[in-house]
Scaffold this motif. Structure first.
Motif, short mmCIF file in Angstrom:
data_model
loop_
_atom_site.label_atom_id
_atom_site.label_comp_id
_atom_site.label_asym_id
_atom_site.label_seq_id
_atom_site.Cartn_x
_atom_site.Cartn_y
_atom_site.Cartn_z
N ALA A 135 -59.62 -15.82 40.66
CA ALA A 135 -60.60 -14.96 39.99
C ALA A 135 -59.93 -13.74 39.39
O ALA A 135 -60.23 -13.34 38.25
N TRP A 136 -58.99 -13.13 40.12
CA TRP A 136 -58.31 -11.93 39.63
C TRP A 136 -57.48 -12.26 38.39
O TRP A 136 -57.53 -11.55 37.39
N VAL A 137 -56.75 -13.37 38.44
CA VAL A 137 -55.93 -13.77 37.29
C VAL A 137 -56.82 -14.09 36.10
O VAL A 137 -56.53 -13.68 34.97
N SER A 138 -57.91 -14.79 36.32
CA SER A 138 -58.83 -15.12 35.24
C SER A 138 -59.36 -13.87 34.55
O SER A 138 -59.50 -13.83 33.33
N ALA A 139 -59.63 -12.84 35.33
CA ALA A 139 -60.17 -11.60 34.77
C ALA A 139 -59.09 -10.71 34.14
O ALA A 139 -59.38 -9.94 33.22
N GLN A 140 -57.85 -10.80 34.61
CA GLN A 140 -56.82 -9.85 34.20
C GLN A 140 -55.75 -10.41 33.26
O GLN A 140 -55.06 -9.65 32.59
N HIS A 141 -55.59 -11.72 33.22
CA HIS A 141 -54.52 -12.33 32.42
C HIS A 141 -55.10 -12.87 31.13
O HIS A 141 -56.05 -13.66 31.16
N ARG A 142 -54.51 -12.51 30.00
CA ARG A 142 -55.08 -12.92 28.72
C ARG A 142 -54.61 -14.30 28.24
O ARG A 142 -55.07 -14.79 27.22
N GLY A 143 -53.73 -14.94 28.98
CA GLY A 143 -53.25 -16.28 28.62
C GLY A 143 -53.70 -17.30 29.63
O GLY A 143 -54.28 -16.97 30.66
N PRO A 144 -53.40 -18.56 29.36
CA PRO A 144 -53.73 -19.60 30.32
C PRO A 144 -52.87 -19.50 31.57
O PRO A 144 -51.71 -19.07 31.49
N ALA A 145 -53.42 -19.88 32.69
CA ALA A 145 -52.68 -19.84 33.95
C ALA A 145 -53.20 -20.93 34.87
O ALA A 145 -54.39 -21.20 34.93
N LEU A 146 -52.25 -21.55 35.58
CA LEU A 146 -52.57 -22.52 36.62
C LEU A 146 -52.03 -21.97 37.92
O LEU A 146 -50.82 -21.79 38.06
N LEU A 147 -52.89 -21.69 38.86
CA LEU A 147 -52.48 -21.25 40.19
C LEU A 147 -52.60 -22.47 41.08
O LEU A 147 -53.70 -22.89 41.43
N HIS A 148 -51.45 -23.06 41.41
CA HIS A 148 -51.43 -24.33 42.12
C HIS A 148 -50.98 -24.12 43.56
O HIS A 148 -49.84 -23.77 43.81
N ARG A 149 -51.91 -24.37 44.48
CA ARG A 149 -51.61 -24.22 45.91
C ARG A 149 -51.02 -25.52 46.45
O ARG A 149 -51.57 -26.59 46.26
N VAL A 150 -49.88 -25.37 47.12
CA VAL A 150 -49.19 -26.49 47.74
C VAL A 150 -49.46 -26.46 49.24
O VAL A 150 -49.48 -25.39 49.84
N ASP A 151 -49.68 -27.62 49.82
CA ASP A 151 -49.86 -27.71 51.27
C ASP A 151 -48.52 -27.41 51.93
O ASP A 151 -47.56 -28.17 51.74
#
Length: 178
Positions: A135-151
């Motif tokens: 949510a923070w990245v979506s609101a603050q970053h003006r480019g595309p982003a993938l936050l990928h959580r690894v087990d």
């Protein structure tokens, strides 16, 4: 060149994604091609799968260490993966903003990674990513982003590489249309 036309960044954590931990059944270990460095004999570095290096290097992005290992990632992890020396995110000193982030469930790395990316597309591979970070990245970053959580019990697996590669391919397609 627009920010979106630049190669995406891939921010890579070490503990969890590359060095799995917490599985009850143990882990495979991998021999490194040369003698262990002093102090490595009893370390967790043997859990690093050397096959991950070529797979990471083949991704259409710029790899960047995003880990508390800092420069040690280049000294101890990169050689085991067959990777060249990579850029390393420098973490800022604790601040009031970091305290706010912590209270709101935002990871201590999140703000620094968005600043480093400066609008460029990025993938962040870590085992501690939460919905608050997304949510923070979506609101603050003006480019595309993938936050990928690894087990962290398994580390990077084929399915993780597939998700990351597909996202990067989509990112490349979007940049070509730009």
């Amino acid at each position: 060149m627009s920010v979106l036309a630049q190669r995406p960044l891939l921010f890579l954590d070490v503990d969890g994604p590359l060095i799995p931990f917490g599985a009850p059944d143990g882990y495979p270990t991998f021999r490194w091609r040369s003698e262990p460095q002093a102090g490595d004999e009893d370390s967790l570095l043997g859990r690093i799968n050397p096959d991950h290096g070529p797979r990471l290097a083949a991704l259409p992005c710029e790899l960047v260490w995003a880990t508390a290992w800092m420069e040690d990632a280049n000294a101890y992890v990169a050689p085991r993966l067959g990777l060249p020396e990579l850029a390393v995110v420098s973490w800022p000193e604790p601040s009031d903003e970091e305290e706010w982030d912590w209270r709101h469930g935002v990871h201590w790395k999140t703000r620094a990674l968005v600043a480093w990316a400066a609008g460029r597309p990025f993938v962040w591979v870590d085992d501690e990513i939460t919905d608050a970070d997304r949510a923070w990245v979506s609101a603050q970053h003006r480019g595309p982003a993938l936050l990928h959580r690894v087990d962290p019990r398994r580390g990077l697996v084929d399915a993780d590489f597939a998700v990351i590669a597909a996202w990067l391919a989509d990112c490349q397609s979007a940049a070509q249309m730009d």
